[in-house]
Design an enzyme around this catalytic site. Structure first.
Site, PDB file in Angstrom:
ATOM      1  N   ARG A 192      86.249  64.011  -9.667  1.00 24.73           N
ATOM      2  CA  ARG A 192      86.379  62.870  -8.571  1.00 24.73           C
ATOM      3  C   ARG A 192      86.035  63.444  -7.160  1.00 24.73           C
ATOM      4  O   ARG A 192      86.712  62.998  -6.291  1.00 24.73           O
ATOM      5  CB  ARG A 192      87.803  62.354  -8.689  1.00 24.73           C
ATOM      6  N   ALA A 208      72.412  58.858 -19.107  1.00 18.50           N
ATOM      7  CA  ALA A 208      73.876  59.485 -19.251  1.00 18.50           C
ATOM      8  C   ALA A 208      73.741  60.148 -20.565  1.00 18.50           C
ATOM      9  O   ALA A 208      73.510  59.977 -21.537  1.00 18.50           O
ATOM     10  CB  ALA A 208      74.665  58.133 -19.564  1.00 18.50           C
ATOM     11  N   GLY A 260      83.539  69.036  -7.879  1.00 18.00           N
ATOM     12  CA  GLY A 260      84.717  69.015  -9.038  1.00 18.00           C
ATOM     13  C   GLY A 260      84.973  67.444  -9.189  1.00 18.00           C
ATOM     14  O   GLY A 260      84.323  66.609  -9.254  1.00 18.00           O
ATOM     15  N   HIS A 288      80.680  53.489 -14.027  1.00 20.42           N
ATOM     16  CA  HIS A 288      79.204  54.024 -13.660  1.00 20.42           C
ATOM     17  C   HIS A 288      78.039  53.038 -13.713  1.00 20.42           C
ATOM     18  O   HIS A 288      77.414  52.938 -12.600  1.00 20.42           O
ATOM     19  CB  HIS A 288      79.096  55.124 -14.415  1.00 20.42           C
TER      20      HIS A 288
END
Length: 431
Positions: free
Chosen positions: A262, A283, A260, A301
């Protein structure tokens, strides 16, 4: 060359004295680890563990034959005693070679952190590399030595490699794979990636994780995480024969990481490839002009990825999956790929959706699944696990939820390993 691990833990050991954390509470039995120390052929001791004589005696070894004790790092943790038979411990200056009367040759290697790495070549030519906690090789490695086959005949086993047969050595330019590497795999996976990049770790190199500490996940997850990096751990007291054939842990070729928001799924996916050089990070998020919060997410990221990784921003996955490329592929994430695919087929418009959009999306998903099935690349993909929470309020939202669930199921069917991440904890669903 025989190596006994008198300890496999960080300098403070595991459990750490007076530490109330859950990791220390679970570090019992074979999961308890003294500070890392390695006894080689009973004559060479790399680093020291508290109570070295007792640690050796506990596994049926003696330190009376030790002729050299080498330290690899500025030591912290509990004080270490030097039993009477042991010679004074020393550190070899970087680049220098030490030759023992036993025929072992030790070369000191420069690191990118305080400490010294040691290459040890046994009398029969077996080669091992030992690195201290938090250390990775900074400069060039010594050239490898190729062992010539004994004159008694070819290796047995129908052409299979016989690593117990040792003959003469000859120097050869460049770095050849070590037989055994001992290093801080979980603390410095990039150090293992560097060794792979220069050919010092190959498919037959036995990679053993040492200096294990609080970053080590409890239970079977340690083995799974190390196996995904092509490494393994051994309990204190284990004896290894350097050069004996041992099948390296098989890295899953295709892995799907679900979770899910985080949950830690992206970090887990990156961790699975952290010990490999030149990973291609795909990405699928794209750019959102004027959205500062989204830009901050993308930067977060990007900043945590290893410097040796390459990044492309695209949803066109089919050509990448079809490439015959030895470097792994990390796709983050499939939910954004699906968003792009639904945009392309007009899935948000009821009329377009029922007028052929649903069929076109099914075709796109089918093409992706076939490409994953046929791909020969190491692949780790990330996706959101949906359907367990609030039901979306709009038809378009419910459509996206349903299609993502179908995509995840079809993608997972083609993967050797499927993981579910919840609250940072990894639960294997397959593999």
């Amino acid at each position: 060359m025989e190596l006994t691990l008198l300890g496999t833990g960080a300098p403070d050991g595991l459990p750490r004295p007076d530490c109330p954390c859950a990791r220390c509470a679970l570090a019992t039995g074979q999961h308890a680890r003294a500070a890392t120390a390695a006894l080689i052929d009973g004559v060479l001791l790399l680093d020291l563990t508290p109570g070295p004589a007792f640690a050796a005696a506990r596994v049926g070894r003696s330190l009376h034959g030790v002729r050299q004790v080498l330290l690899s790092h500025p030591r912290s943790g509990p004080p270490v005693e030097f039993p009477e038979p042991l010679p004074t411990p020393v550190r070899v200056p970087d680049g220098e070679e030490l030759v023992l009367l036993s025929g072992h040759r030790v070369t000191a290697l420069a690191l990118d952190s305080p400490g010294t790495g040691y290459e040890v070549v046994g009398p029969g030519g077996e080669r091992l590399l030992y690195l201290p906690p938090g250390g990775a090789v900074a400069g060039a490695l010594p050239p490898g030595r190729v062992r010539t086959a004994p004159k008694s005949g070819p290796a047995h086993g129908g052409g299979a490699r016989d690593r117990s047969a040792r003959g003469r050595e000859r120097a050869e330019p460049g770095t050849s794979p070590y037989d055994l590497v001992l290093l801080d795999v979980l603390g410095r996976p990039d150090g293992l990636a560097r060794l792979r990049a220069v050919g010092a770790v190959g498919s037959e190199t036995d990679v053993v994780a040492v200096h294990l500490d609080h970053s080590t996940p409890p239970g079977a997850e340690t083995g799974r995480r190390l196996a995904s990096l092509g490494a393994r751990a051994e309990p204190d007291g284990s004896t290894l024969v350097v050069g004996d054939f041992r099948a390296a842990p098989e890295v899953p070729r295709r892995t799907l990481v679900l979770g899910g928001a985080r949950s830690g799924k992206s970090a887990e996916a990156e961790r699975r490839l952290a010990a490999f050089p030149e990973v291609l990070y795909v990405a699928t998020a794209g750019r959102r002009d004027g959205d500062a919060e989204w830009d901050a997410r993308v930067r977060l990221h990007r900043d945590r990825r290893p410097a040796s990784w390459r990044t492309v921003e695209t949803c066109d996955l089919l050509p990448l999956l079809a490439q015959d490329d030895p470097h792994p592929l990390l796709v983050d994430c499939l939910s954004l790929w699906l968003t792009d695919a639904m945009d392309a087929v007009g899935a948000w418009d009821e009329r377009v959706w029922h007028g052929g959009g649903a069929h076109r999306l099914e075709q796109r998903i089918g093409e992706l699944v076939v490409a994953v099935r046929d791909s020969r690349r190491v692949l780790v993909a990330v996706s959101n696990e949906v359907g367990s929470g609030v039901v979306p309020a709009t038809p378009a939202g419910r459509r996206f939820r349903d299609e993502l669930g179908r995509l995840n199921a079809a993608f997972a069917a083609e993967c050797e390993q499927v993981l579910l991440v919840t609250a940072g904890l990894v639960q294997p669903l397959r593999g």
